[in-house]
Every structure is written in C-alpha cells, then in structure tokens.
Design a protein around this motif. Structure first.
Motif, mmCIF file in Angstrom:
data_model
loop_
_atom_site.group_PDB
_atom_site.id
_atom_site.type_symbol
_atom_site.label_atom_id
_atom_site.label_comp_id
_atom_site.label_asym_id
_atom_site.label_seq_id
_atom_site.Cartn_x
_atom_site.Cartn_y
_atom_site.Cartn_z
ATOM 1 N N ALA A 78 0.833 -1.202 0.000
ATOM 2 C CA ALA A 78 0.000 0.000 0.000
ATOM 3 C C ALA A 78 0.867 1.253 0.000
ATOM 4 C CB ALA A 78 -0.925 -0.008 1.206
ATOM 5 N N LYS A 79 1.951 1.233 0.754
ATOM 6 C CA LYS A 79 2.836 2.402 0.798
ATOM 7 C C LYS A 79 3.570 2.594 -0.529
ATOM 8 C CE LYS A 79 4.486 0.947 4.804
ATOM 9 N NZ LYS A 79 5.316 0.865 6.042
ATOM 10 N N ILE A 80 3.949 1.494 -1.161
ATOM 11 C CA ILE A 80 4.593 1.612 -2.475
ATOM 12 C C ILE A 80 3.617 2.178 -3.499
ATOM 13 C CG2 ILE A 80 5.594 0.282 -4.374
ATOM 14 C CD1 ILE A 80 6.705 -1.645 -2.270
ATOM 15 N N ALA A 81 2.371 1.697 -3.478
ATOM 16 C CA ALA A 81 1.362 2.221 -4.405
ATOM 17 C C ALA A 81 1.092 3.697 -4.154
ATOM 18 C CB ALA A 81 0.067 1.413 -4.263
ATOM 19 N N ALA A 82 1.060 4.108 -2.883
ATOM 20 C CA ALA A 82 0.837 5.516 -2.560
ATOM 21 C C ALA A 82 1.998 6.382 -3.047
ATOM 22 C CB ALA A 82 0.658 5.677 -1.051
ATOM 23 N N LEU B 211 8.997 6.880 2.141
ATOM 24 C CA LEU B 211 8.730 5.450 1.951
ATOM 25 C C LEU B 211 9.826 4.604 2.596
ATOM 26 C CD1 LEU B 211 7.201 3.078 0.606
ATOM 27 C CD2 LEU B 211 8.563 3.509 -1.445
ATOM 28 N N LEU B 212 11.085 4.982 2.392
ATOM 29 C CA LEU B 212 12.195 4.220 2.962
ATOM 30 C C LEU B 212 12.245 4.331 4.479
ATOM 31 C CD1 LEU B 212 15.019 5.150 0.418
ATOM 32 C CD2 LEU B 212 13.719 3.028 0.535
ATOM 33 N N ALA B 213 11.821 5.505 5.000
ATOM 34 C CA ALA B 213 11.891 5.733 6.440
ATOM 35 C C ALA B 213 10.740 5.095 7.197
ATOM 36 C CB ALA B 213 11.916 7.234 6.730
ATOM 37 N N THR B 214 9.749 4.581 6.498
ATOM 38 C CA THR B 214 8.605 3.952 7.166
ATOM 39 C C THR B 214 8.438 2.479 6.811
ATOM 40 O OG1 THR B 214 7.144 4.717 5.377
ATOM 41 C CG2 THR B 214 7.316 6.121 7.327
ATOM 42 N N THR B 215 9.360 1.936 6.009
ATOM 43 C CA THR B 215 9.232 0.547 5.566
ATOM 44 C C THR B 215 10.578 -0.157 5.716
ATOM 45 O OG1 THR B 215 7.693 1.353 3.882
ATOM 46 C CG2 THR B 215 8.380 -0.939 3.738
ATOM 47 N N PRO B 216 10.692 -1.185 6.544
ATOM 48 C CA PRO B 216 11.946 -1.953 6.604
ATOM 49 C C PRO B 216 12.301 -2.525 5.238
ATOM 50 C CG PRO B 216 10.497 -2.524 8.433
ATOM 51 C CD PRO B 216 9.686 -1.664 7.505
ATOM 52 N N LEU B 217 13.583 -2.692 4.994
ATOM 53 C CA LEU B 217 14.027 -3.074 3.658
ATOM 54 C C LEU B 217 13.459 -4.415 3.217
ATOM 55 C CD1 LEU B 217 15.924 -2.223 1.294
ATOM 56 C CD2 LEU B 217 17.582 -3.787 2.284
ATOM 57 N N HIS B 218 13.402 -5.397 4.105
ATOM 58 C CA HIS B 218 12.899 -6.709 3.691
ATOM 59 C C HIS B 218 11.435 -6.625 3.265
ATOM 60 C CE1 HIS B 218 11.769 -6.487 7.972
ATOM 61 N NE2 HIS B 218 10.761 -7.262 7.638
ATOM 62 N N ALA B 219 10.629 -5.803 3.977
ATOM 63 C CA ALA B 219 9.229 -5.645 3.595
ATOM 64 C C ALA B 219 9.103 -4.847 2.296
ATOM 65 C CB ALA B 219 8.463 -4.941 4.716
ATOM 66 N N LEU B 220 9.975 -3.852 2.120
ATOM 67 C CA LEU B 220 9.947 -3.057 0.894
ATOM 68 C C LEU B 220 10.284 -3.911 -0.326
ATOM 69 C CD1 LEU B 220 9.750 -0.214 -0.416
ATOM 70 C CD2 LEU B 220 12.193 0.028 0.015
ATOM 71 N N LEU B 221 11.302 -4.745 -0.209
ATOM 72 C CA LEU B 221 11.691 -5.592 -1.334
ATOM 73 C C LEU B 221 10.620 -6.651 -1.623
ATOM 74 C CD1 LEU B 221 15.506 -6.100 -0.660
ATOM 75 C CD2 LEU B 221 14.401 -4.503 -2.221
ATOM 76 N N ARG B 222 9.979 -7.169 -0.582
ATOM 77 C CA ARG B 222 8.902 -8.127 -0.820
ATOM 78 C C ARG B 222 7.722 -7.440 -1.516
ATOM 79 N NH1 ARG B 222 7.386 -13.110 1.022
ATOM 80 N NH2 ARG B 222 9.620 -13.457 0.903
ATOM 81 N N GLY B 223 7.438 -6.192 -1.142
ATOM 82 C CA GLY B 223 6.380 -5.455 -1.822
ATOM 83 C C GLY B 223 6.709 -5.189 -3.275
ATOM 84 N N LEU B 224 7.963 -4.830 -3.556
ATOM 85 C CA LEU B 224 8.375 -4.613 -4.943
ATOM 86 C C LEU B 224 8.314 -5.905 -5.747
ATOM 87 C CD1 LEU B 224 11.437 -2.230 -4.387
ATOM 88 C CD2 LEU B 224 9.202 -1.627 -5.336
#
Length: 234
Positions: A23-27, A111-124
C-alpha cells in the motif's frame, strides 16, 4: 551491527509504519506519477504537495528536519538541468524541475523511512520487480553493514595502537579492510547455504493488505484529486 538512520526510522511505531508495504509503495507511486504528469508546477501546487507529504511525515513520527535535509541531497544533480532551462529562457520550467526533484526525493525518503528493507523488497517483488535486482539490493544492504563493522573494528584497533595518519598506511588499511570483508562475506554466504538458502528470502510474517490499507489509498487519491481540482478551477 550499527543501523543506519533510515533503518532505525523504519522501525518506529506509527500508523504509517503499520501499513502494508504494498500500500505504501502504491501511494508513493501515485504521488510520483502525479508529480511527473504535472506540466506547470505553480507555487500553490508546490505548497499543496509539500503540505500533503509533510502531513504524512508527521503521522509517521519520523524527524521532519532530518528528512527535509536528506531530501536536499538530490538538488545538486537537478541544478545542472535546471540551469540549462534557465539559460534557455524558461525560468518557470527550471523552478518546476527543482521542485519536482525535491518533492520526489522527499516522498521516496518517506517510503524508505517507514518501511523496513525486507518488507519493501517483498512489496516490490509483488509488483513484479525483477527478482535478480531485488536479490542484489538485499545482499548489498546486508554486506554494507559487514563492511562498515569491519572498518569500525580496524579504526578502533588503530586508535588503541596510537597509529598515525599517513597515505601509505591508509592505502594498506583499505586493502586489509576489503580482504577481511570479503572473507567474512564468504563465511556468511556459506552459513546461509547451510541453512537452506535457495535464492529467495522467506518472511516470517507474510504481507496482508486489509481495509486499513485500501482506505489509506483512497484517502491519498482523494487528496491528490482535490488538490488538482482546486487549483484547476482558479
């Protein structure tokens, strides 16, 4: 392990941190696309985007000053293109380019400051990003910590021996640093393989988007729509 600032910020407790990474990536993509498609970035529209993103920053409890300062790092890269537009007789486009660059960096940093890297990469990965690219980013992130930790250990050892500063000594220290880091990275990789690593990181808490995420996306889309309509009718 010494965490970088963004990594520490990504683990703060806030409503924005608890949202699903997708959701954060889409936003963030919605804001970036909206900025890119805006032809004339008027001062009112610039202020509206700034107010929208700053409101999200305040909700996330991330230090506002630190985020604003780090977003300014993109400006030197945009100044060259902006200067060409300025000398070409188009100051409005030059200012719009600087504004878009700064606001885009501001949103990406949020986006980077509110999402841990592992969750961000899984979202991508869920959005279809190449798995090879995500794996390289994951390993780069992990081994940068290895490199940093080795450098700090060597710096502390040099200080304990009261070593002086000289260019030959610095050159040899860099060589030793990379050799030690490479050796430790090899040991980490062998340990991962021994634990069954097959080229894909498995999360213990799989992502799940619910009503909260959909409502957040709808509110952001509504805010962007109201912002453009309000300025369009002027």
């Amino acid at each position: 392990m010494h965490h970088v600032t963004l990594d520490a910020w990504s683990r703060l407790p806030s409503p924005l941190h608890r949202l699903d990474a997708r959701a954060k990536i889409a936003a963030a993509l919605a804001v970036l696309v909206s900025l890119a498609l805006t032809r004339q970035l008027s001062p009112e529209l610039l202020g509206g985007y700034s107010l929208l993103i700053t409101t999200l920053v305040l909700l996330s409890r991330v230090p506002l000053g630190g985020l604003l300062l780090r977003a300014g790092l993109v400006l030197p890269f945009a100044l060259g293109v902006a200067a060409l537009n300025l000398f070409g007789g188009d100051p409005g486009r030059a200012l719009a380019l600087l504004g878009k660059s700064y606001l885009s960096a501001y949103m990406v940093l949020l986006l980077l400051a509110t999402t841990p890297l592992h969750a961000l990469l899984r979202g991508l990965e869920w959005f279809g990003a190449p798995r090879f690219f995500l794996m390289v980013a994951q390993f780069l992130y992990r081994y940068l910590f290895v490199l940093s930790e080795q450098a700090q250990h060597m710096r502390r050892a040099r200080q304990c021996r009261a070593g002086g500063r000289s260019w030959p000594a610095a050159g040899s220290a860099v060589a030793v640093l990379f050799a030690r880091s490479y050796d430790r990275a090899e040991r980490i990789h062998r340990a991962m393989l021994a634990r069954g690593f097959q080229g894909h990181f498995i999360l213990l808490d799989p992502p799940a988007a619910g009503a909260r995420e959909w409502l957040s996306l709808l509110l952001l889309a509504a805010a962007l729509g109201v912002l453009h309509l309000a300025l369009w009718n002027r």
